[in-house]
Each structure stands twice: as structure tokens, then as C-alpha cells.
Design a protein around this motif. Structure first.
Motif, PDB file in Angstrom:
ATOM      1  N   GLN A  83       0.849  -1.183   0.000  1.00  0.00           N
ATOM      2  CA  GLN A  83       0.000   0.000   0.000  1.00  0.00           C
ATOM      3  C   GLN A  83       0.890   1.240   0.000  1.00  0.00           C
ATOM      4  O   GLN A  83       1.993   1.228   0.546  1.00  0.00           O
ATOM      5  CB  GLN A  83      -0.909   0.034   1.229  1.00  0.00           C
ATOM      6  CG  GLN A  83      -1.832  -1.157   1.386  1.00  0.00           C
ATOM      7  CD  GLN A  83      -3.085  -1.069   0.527  1.00  0.00           C
ATOM      8  OE1 GLN A  83      -3.257  -0.136  -0.261  1.00  0.00           O
ATOM      9  NE2 GLN A  83      -3.987  -2.029   0.678  1.00  0.00           N
ATOM     10  N   ALA A  86      -0.370   6.042   3.923  1.00  0.00           N
ATOM     11  CA  ALA A  86      -1.747   6.149   4.398  1.00  0.00           C
ATOM     12  C   ALA A  86      -2.287   7.554   4.184  1.00  0.00           C
ATOM     13  O   ALA A  86      -1.607   8.547   4.470  1.00  0.00           O
ATOM     14  CB  ALA A  86      -1.826   5.785   5.877  1.00  0.00           C
ATOM     15  N   ASP A  90      -7.435   6.735   5.884  1.00  0.00           N
ATOM     16  CA  ASP A  90      -6.946   5.367   6.066  1.00  0.00           C
ATOM     17  C   ASP A  90      -6.567   5.186   7.530  1.00  0.00           C
ATOM     18  O   ASP A  90      -5.659   5.860   8.026  1.00  0.00           O
ATOM     19  CB  ASP A  90      -5.735   5.098   5.167  1.00  0.00           C
ATOM     20  CG  ASP A  90      -6.075   5.206   3.693  1.00  0.00           C
ATOM     21  OD1 ASP A  90      -7.200   4.842   3.323  1.00  0.00           O
ATOM     22  OD2 ASP A  90      -5.209   5.660   2.914  1.00  0.00           O
ATOM     23  N   ASP A  93      -3.707  -0.347   8.930  1.00  0.00           N
ATOM     24  CA  ASP A  93      -2.948  -1.183   8.011  1.00  0.00           C
ATOM     25  C   ASP A  93      -2.518  -2.429   8.760  1.00  0.00           C
ATOM     26  O   ASP A  93      -1.770  -2.346   9.750  1.00  0.00           O
ATOM     27  CB  ASP A  93      -1.701  -0.451   7.487  1.00  0.00           C
ATOM     28  CG  ASP A  93      -2.000   0.461   6.313  1.00  0.00           C
ATOM     29  OD1 ASP A  93      -3.138   0.451   5.825  1.00  0.00           O
ATOM     30  OD2 ASP A  93      -1.088   1.195   5.887  1.00  0.00           O
ATOM     31  N   VAL A 100      -1.031  -6.351   2.445  1.00  0.00           N
ATOM     32  CA  VAL A 100      -1.438  -5.371   3.452  1.00  0.00           C
ATOM     33  C   VAL A 100      -2.941  -5.144   3.351  1.00  0.00           C
ATOM     34  O   VAL A 100      -3.458  -4.822   2.275  1.00  0.00           O
ATOM     35  CB  VAL A 100      -0.698  -4.028   3.261  1.00  0.00           C
ATOM     36  CG1 VAL A 100      -1.115  -3.040   4.352  1.00  0.00           C
ATOM     37  CG2 VAL A 100       0.804  -4.237   3.274  1.00  0.00           C
ATOM     38  N   ARG A 102      -5.905  -2.799   4.359  1.00  0.00           N
ATOM     39  CA  ARG A 102      -6.103  -1.399   4.767  1.00  0.00           C
ATOM     40  C   ARG A 102      -7.578  -1.097   4.949  1.00  0.00           C
ATOM     41  O   ARG A 102      -8.402  -1.438   4.093  1.00  0.00           O
ATOM     42  CB  ARG A 102      -5.497  -0.458   3.746  1.00  0.00           C
ATOM     43  CG  ARG A 102      -5.844   1.029   3.958  1.00  0.00           C
ATOM     44  CD  ARG A 102      -5.000   1.929   3.070  1.00  0.00           C
ATOM     45  NE  ARG A 102      -3.626   2.014   3.570  1.00  0.00           N
ATOM     46  CZ  ARG A 102      -2.659   2.707   2.960  1.00  0.00           C
ATOM     47  NH1 ARG A 102      -2.909   3.344   1.822  1.00  0.00           N
ATOM     48  NH2 ARG A 102      -1.441   2.747   3.488  1.00  0.00           N
ATOM     49  N   HIS A 104     -10.231   1.823   5.031  1.00  0.00           N
ATOM     50  CA  HIS A 104     -10.476   3.202   4.605  1.00  0.00           C
ATOM     51  C   HIS A 104     -11.868   3.587   5.081  1.00  0.00           C
ATOM     52  O   HIS A 104     -12.844   2.898   4.773  1.00  0.00           O
ATOM     53  CB  HIS A 104     -10.387   3.293   3.074  1.00  0.00           C
ATOM     54  CG  HIS A 104     -10.699   4.653   2.520  1.00  0.00           C
ATOM     55  ND1 HIS A 104      -9.761   5.650   2.456  1.00  0.00           N
ATOM     56  CD2 HIS A 104     -11.845   5.162   1.999  1.00  0.00           C
ATOM     57  CE1 HIS A 104     -10.316   6.733   1.919  1.00  0.00           C
ATOM     58  NE2 HIS A 104     -11.580   6.462   1.640  1.00  0.00           N
TER      59      HIS A 104
END
Length: 271
Positions: A83, A86, A90, A93, A100, A102, A104
Motif C-alpha cells: 500500500q 496512508a 486510512d 494497516d 497489506v 487497509r 479506509h
């Protein structure tokens, strides 16, 4: 907000890719709806055994406990080999040796919460009162009927409450009630046995079809691979105020129940 089909679609889009992955790091951003409950560093070295779903919660099982993820009102997950930095929205992680994950979430109503097991807090509190899973064999017709007969509230509100059957959110409640021919304002306990059987089948049918279509992308929902859903394109009543019913051509009506919009056909849904 992401409902059961969207959460299940999200699970399916990354579960096999993260299963067996070893956690290398976990980074948390701004506070979410609930705190993680442990130090992010305590997850390092654990292995993601599998990804399950309970209602609208995604459960990442490890050998030491469960990482529970909730998408809130506007959240989404993305799983990729790596990724970028951030962004503002975000907030988690989960770094593994297989990619990864993540989270959001522009509105920050989502959550990442750790629990030792489903029998320990906070999992016991968050999951303990959830109703039957509609896409499993545990969604028994007899128990569904018993649950509705105890409720004097309008059937749409009972479905949204999630303590009889879990995950039938606003979109899919409207669609299932249309398919079953039930007016959303009728009291749950007043619905006949045969009509409850139709609703039971309709809930299964609507949710299964929504999962098949990748969920509904009314605003910005995407799965963990960045793909949108298409169920909203074939909705019978939801979001179709004033448009002709796909069955009888009567204009679809919209009302407000519990501060949520409800859509129905006044001819096809008489009971």
C-alpha cells in the motif's frame, strides 16, 4: 452503509489471499468507533487462520484470538501486495507477509477490535445478541416465525433491528418485503404463517442475489479488490420513487420509518 451482502462480498474478495498469512505489523490511525483494546504490536507474529463473517462483522481468526472489523457507514477494505502512504481516511494497516489489509473510512464509524474469543468481551457484547444468519441453515423458518410473532413493531423495523435475523439492512429489507408482497408498515405479529414463509424465502433469495452481483454500490462501496457491485441496477423498489413498478407499473412510493427511507409498491404489497 455496507450491509450484509457488501460485507460478505468483501470477505470473499480477500479471505483466501490472507489466510495463512503471518502478521508483520499493525498500524492504527485516528481513533475509530471503538478502540482496538490491545497494543497493535501484540498482534505481530500471529497467523491469520481464516476470515469469517457474523452479521456485518468480519472476524479474522488467529491462534490467539479474533480481530473484528466493522465497515461502519462508509468504510471499505483493500488488500494488496503493498500500500502507498496512508491517506487522511486510512485508519488501519494490517501488514502481513502475503499483503497489506487497509481500512479506509471517511466517517470513522467503522472499527478494528481485538478479542480473545467470541466468549470474551468485547466480542461477547458485540456479537452475542445478533439474530440468525440468513444465508445459513441456521435461519430456521420456525424460529423466524416465533421471533416475528413476539414483535408488535412494523415488519420493516423488525428486520432492521437484527435480533431476529441479522444483516437485512435497509436496501434488502425493502426488496425482500416487495418480493414477499408485504407492506413495510404492517405489524410483524400480524403477518400470517404462509406470508412469513414467503418472506423467509425472499430474504434468502434477495441476499444471495446481492452477493452474486457483488453487493450494491450506491455511493462508494468497493470490495477488497476495488470492484463495485451491481445489485442496485436491478432493484425492484429501492431508490425508485415515482418510477413504475416492474410488475404492475404502479408508481413506487417512498415513506420514512425510523429515519430511514422505505420504498414499496402500494398494489403489489397490500398485506
Amino acid at each position: 452503509m455496507p450491509e450484509l451482502p457488501e460485507v460478505e462480498v468483501t470477505r470473499l474478495s480477500f479471505a483466501s489471499r490472507i489466510s495463512g498469512a503471518r502478521i508483520l505489523a499493525m498500524h492504527m490511525g485516528k481513533p475509530l468507533r471503538w478502540p482496538l483494546g490491545v497494543s497493535p504490536a501484540s498482534l505481530v507474529g500471529q497467523t491469520v487462520l481464516r476470515v469469517r463473517r457474523r452479521g456485518k462483522y468480519l472476524l479474522l481468526d488467529t491462534e490467539r484470538g479474533i480481530l473484528m472489523l466493522h465497515l461502519g457507514m462508509s468504510g471499505s477494505l483493500n488488500f494488496a501486495p503493498s500500500q502507498g502512504p496512508a491517506g487522511k481516511h486510512d485508519h488501519m494497516d494490517l501488514v502481513t507477509n502475503q499483503g497489506v489489509l487497509r481500512l479506509h473510512d471517511p466517517r470513522r464509524f467503522g472499527a478494528a477490535v481485538w478479542s480473545e474469543s467470541e466468549n470474551h468481551e468485547p466480542a461477547a457484547k458485540l456479537l452475542g445478541k445478533l439474530g440468525m444468519e440468513p444465508l445459513t441453515d441456521g435461519f430456521e423458518m420456525k424460529l423466524f416465525q416465533q421471533g416475528l410473532k413476539k414483535r408488535a413493531a412494523p415488519i420493516k423495523q423488525v428486520l432492521l433491528a437484527g435480533d431476529v435475523v441479522v444483516g437485512v439492512g435497509n436496501i434488502y429489507a425493502s426488496e425482500a418485503l416487495f418480493l414477499a408482497g408485504i407492506r413495510p408498515t404492517v405489524k410483524a405479529q400480524k403477518i400470517s404463517g404462509p406470508r412469513i414463509a414467503k418472506l423467509h424465502a425472499a430474504i434468502r433469495q434477495v441476499l444471495a442475489r446481492a452477493v452474486e452481483q457483488g453487493g450494491s454500490s450506491l455511493k462508494d462501496f468497493v470490495n477488497a479488490q476495488g470492484n463495485t457491485g451491481y445489485f442496485q441496477l436491478e432493484a425492484s423498489v429501492y431508490g425508485r420513487t415515482g418510477l413504475p413498478c416492474r410488475v404492475c407499473e404502479t408508481p413506487i412510493k417512498q415513506i420514512v420509518q425510523g429515519q430511514r427511507s422505505t420504498f414499496y409498491c402500494p398494489v403489489c404489497q397490500k398485506l
